[in-house]
Design a protein around this motif. Sequence first.
Motif: not given
Length: 322
Positions: A84, A87, A91, A262-263, A266-269
């Motif tokens: 968490k 992520r 961001r 990461r994908n 669901n960790i933003p690129k």
Amino acid sequence: MTDATSAPAQTALDQIAQTSSESIIQTAAQLGDFKAMGLCNFTPVGGLEAMLEAIHVYSGLPWWGSIAVATIVVRLALLPLMIKIQRNNARLMNINPDVTRIMANLKAAQAQGDSMATGKYTHEIQDLFKKNECHPMKSLALPIVQMPVMISFFMALRAMAELPVPGMHDGGMLWFTDLADKDPYYILPVVSAAGVMAVLEAGTEAGAANPQSKGMKNLFRGLTVVMVPFTAWMPSAVFVYWVTSNAFSIFQILGLKNQSVRNVLNIPKLVKPPAELQKDTKGFFENFKEQQVLHEKSEKERVLRERQQAAAMARRASKRRF
């Protein structure tokens, strides 16, 4: 005749002593014995002691293995929080150029004493965080949680070594067989410090660079080296925890830097390379100095206003007297 009789008697005594010793060790490896020794109270430290005892009893591992397994179990339990925070940090990194621009405008408005503009930019940056579902304060959750865990582990293992609990004196491995005593060759303190340094160089715990940590990273590098002689006296059991935790951190950081991982999580690129996202971002100490300058300036302006108001009141009072 006497020698022939005494030999079997001595053998019997040795067998009784060995049986007694084995019985004591077997009894010590039962749930509830830690409680009888004054451990496992109703605190986070006591909870960790109970977990260590349960792992040791049910797994049959020596103490070094039980400590390593307990460390991995706790670190795995913290992994969802880590993801968490990762992520959130990704961001934050993506909007960092916008944050830097707004913060520059906010500081300029504060320096000019423009309360309307200050309110505008404060509201603007809050909307930016809300829109992107992130906030710098969320990144503090990890150290807030990890610090009590680390301290609890240290206190639990130190208390177990001070008794010591049965099996600690010979529950180690290789050159550190006695977990209740310090490492006689000071290898574990050095390996532990090297592990901390490796974590710092691999990246932060969240797996992403933090522009505010530039100066702090150098500070921790120095502290890592300085702390080696100050921790050399600690029981080897404590270093088993630290070394295992550092190894877990390194694998975790490397894993969270892998784009495929990461994908899946669901960790933003990152929209741009970290160096570009951090462009024109000031470090912790630079921001601290700027805040100090602004604070001193606002204090001088406040004192000046109060003196002017006092002088004006004095003039009005003198006019009324005449």
